[in-house]
Design an enzyme around this catalytic site. Structure first.
Site, PDB file in Angstrom:
ATOM      1  N   HIS A 130       0.871  -1.190   0.000  1.00 28.24           N
ATOM      2  CA  HIS A 130       0.000   0.000   0.000  1.00 28.24           C
ATOM      3  C   HIS A 130       0.909   1.241   0.000  1.00 28.24           C
ATOM      4  CE1 HIS A 130      -3.500   2.320   0.337  1.00 28.24           C
ATOM      5  NE2 HIS A 130      -3.904   2.042   1.561  1.00 28.24           N
ATOM      6  N   GLN A 133      -0.319   4.831   1.002  1.00 30.68           N
ATOM      7  CA  GLN A 133      -0.475   5.002   2.449  1.00 30.68           C
ATOM      8  C   GLN A 133       0.877   5.360   3.084  1.00 30.68           C
ATOM      9  OE1 GLN A 133      -3.387   4.654   4.443  1.00 30.68           O
ATOM     10  NE2 GLN A 133      -2.019   5.542   5.957  1.00 30.68           N
ATOM     11  N   ASP A 225      -2.437  -1.701  12.299  1.00 35.69           N
ATOM     12  CA  ASP A 225      -3.442  -1.839  11.244  1.00 35.69           C
ATOM     13  C   ASP A 225      -4.342  -3.005  11.665  1.00 35.69           C
ATOM     14  OD1 ASP A 225      -4.857  -1.828   8.822  1.00 35.69           O
ATOM     15  OD2 ASP A 225      -3.293  -2.874   7.697  1.00 35.69           O
TER      16      ASP A 225
HETATM   17  N1   CP Z   1      -6.134   3.596   4.596  1.00 36.19           N
HETATM   18  C1   CP Z   1      -6.871   3.330   3.505  1.00 36.19           C
HETATM   19  O1   CP Z   1      -6.387   2.968   2.432  1.00 36.19           O
HETATM   20  O2   CP Z   1      -8.199   3.540   3.689  1.00 36.19           O
HETATM   21  P1   CP Z   1      -9.341   3.118   2.663  1.00 36.19           P
HETATM   22  O3   CP Z   1      -9.344   1.625   2.606  1.00 36.19           O
HETATM   23  O4   CP Z   1     -10.609   3.673   3.252  1.00 36.19           O
HETATM   24  O5   CP Z   1      -9.021   3.713   1.341  1.00 36.19           O
HETATM   25  N1  NVA Z   2      -4.389  -4.081   5.604  1.00 34.89           N
HETATM   26  C1  NVA Z   2      -5.670  -3.480   5.293  1.00 34.89           C
HETATM   27  C2  NVA Z   2      -5.491  -2.034   4.946  1.00 34.89           C
HETATM   28  C3  NVA Z   2      -6.756  -1.285   4.649  1.00 34.89           C
HETATM   29  C4  NVA Z   2      -6.503   0.119   4.254  1.00 34.89           C
HETATM   30  C5  NVA Z   2      -6.333  -4.257   4.161  1.00 34.89           C
HETATM   31  O1  NVA Z   2      -5.642  -4.626   3.209  1.00 34.89           O
HETATM   32  O2  NVA Z   2      -7.542  -4.484   4.240  1.00 34.89           O
END
Ligand code: CP
Ligand code: NVA
Length: 308
Positions: A130, A133, A225
């Protein structure tokens, strides 16, 4: 810089450049000035194979504020790799829009899109990483501690060795920060991912432990997380048991240095990986961190699509 698919594939210089642009655009905005319409006439497709609040709103708003436009594409209508192959989807979009951000289950969907893309591909979250983020996370760390002494900072991640943890570890390595991750046995960051980071940053101070208290003891940033990422819903009960003791509690915050801040990418599962007391407490920076998603996105889009 053509795509933004993982932190790993971008140099420290490129990351610092995105951050420079993001901070500059944010400064203009907070001084009440509109940003230059550097993406006027440009359209970003934003595909969601799974749900989102922050990523969806930040991409669309970032395009609006830079004078461009976003088209939100849902899984039910587009179905990348389901209704139509990655190859065919991107061959169509290449001739219509100027960039594609995609949130997908399997990371390889992004690499397949990139293989045939003549427009930038951005990872809006995959099962692997990600990176958008991580940009916002680093902006929030810099907001708190400044940019000069980042190499003296320690980020302690408590919880699942998941996509968010990987991008955070990777960006810490690129920017010289120490990274400690405390995960229960069986939920650690994959050792091949750790090896890949260490191969690129052999001097990185990177520690894996099962002991959260050890991790937070000298940390400047406490991060967590969800224990159950999107796509892992069937493992909910198993994970809830395995992660017992890995909740960021007030006792944990009290054990960290007084200046330590708490981050969470959100959405949070209050009462599981983090308590209400910590989320809403004086050390929490989770909402400024969420707001920084907008600013980080603007920096990234301005660089990738606006030549900033
Ligand atoms: N942190 C994040 O990516 O949030 P969303 O899943 O709401 O986009
Ligand atoms: N680790 C989480 C992050 C969400 C923003 C997922 O992948 O669902």
């Amino acid at each position: 810089m053509t795509h933004f698919i993982s932190i790993h594939e971008n140099s420290t210089k490129q990351i610092n450049h995105i951050l420079d642009v993001a901070f500059k655009l944010r400064e203009q905005r907070s001084a009440g000035k509109a940003n230059e319409p550097i993406l006027a006439g440009k359209t970003l497709g934003v595909y969601f194979g799974k749900p989102s609040l922050r990523t969806r709103v930040s991409f669309e708003q970032a395009m609006n504020e830079l004078g461009g436009h976003a088209i939100i594409l849902g899984r039910n209508e587009v179905g990348i790799g389901e209704r139509e192959s990655e190859h065919d989807v991107i061959k169509v979009l290449n001739g219509m829009i100027h960039g594609l951000a995609a949130r997908v289950f399997e990371h390889k969907v992004l690499t397949q899109l990139a293989e045939h893309a003549t427009i930038p591909i951005i990872n809006a979250l995959s099962d692997y990483s990600h990176p958008c983020q991580a940009l916002a996370d680093v902006m929030t760390i810099i907001d708190e501690f400044g940019r000069e002494d980042l190499n003296k900072r320690t980020v302690a991640y408590i919880g699942d060795g998941n996509n968010v943890a990987l991008s955070l570890a990777s960006i810490c390595g690129k920017l010289g920060m120490r990274f400690v991750i405390a995960s229960p046995p069986g939920f650690e960051l994959d050792s091949s991912f750790v090896d890949r980071i260490m191969a690129q940053q052999p001097d990185m101070d990177f520690e894996l432990t099962a002991d959260p208290m050890r991790a937070v003891h000298d940390a400047d940033v406490l991060y967590t997380d969800t224990w159950v990422s999107m796509g892992q819903e069937e493992e909910h009960e198993k994970r809830k048991l395995a992660f017992k003791g890995y909740q960021i509690t007030q006792a944990m915050v009290d054990d960290a240095p007084e200046h330590a801040i708490v981050l969470h990418c959100l959405p949070a599962h209050r009462g599981w990986e983090i308590t209400d007391e910590v989320m809403d407490g004086p050390r929490s920076r989770v909402f400024p961190e969420a707001h920084n998603r907008l600013h980080a996105q603007k920096g990234l889009l301005a660089v990738l699509m606006g030549g900033a």
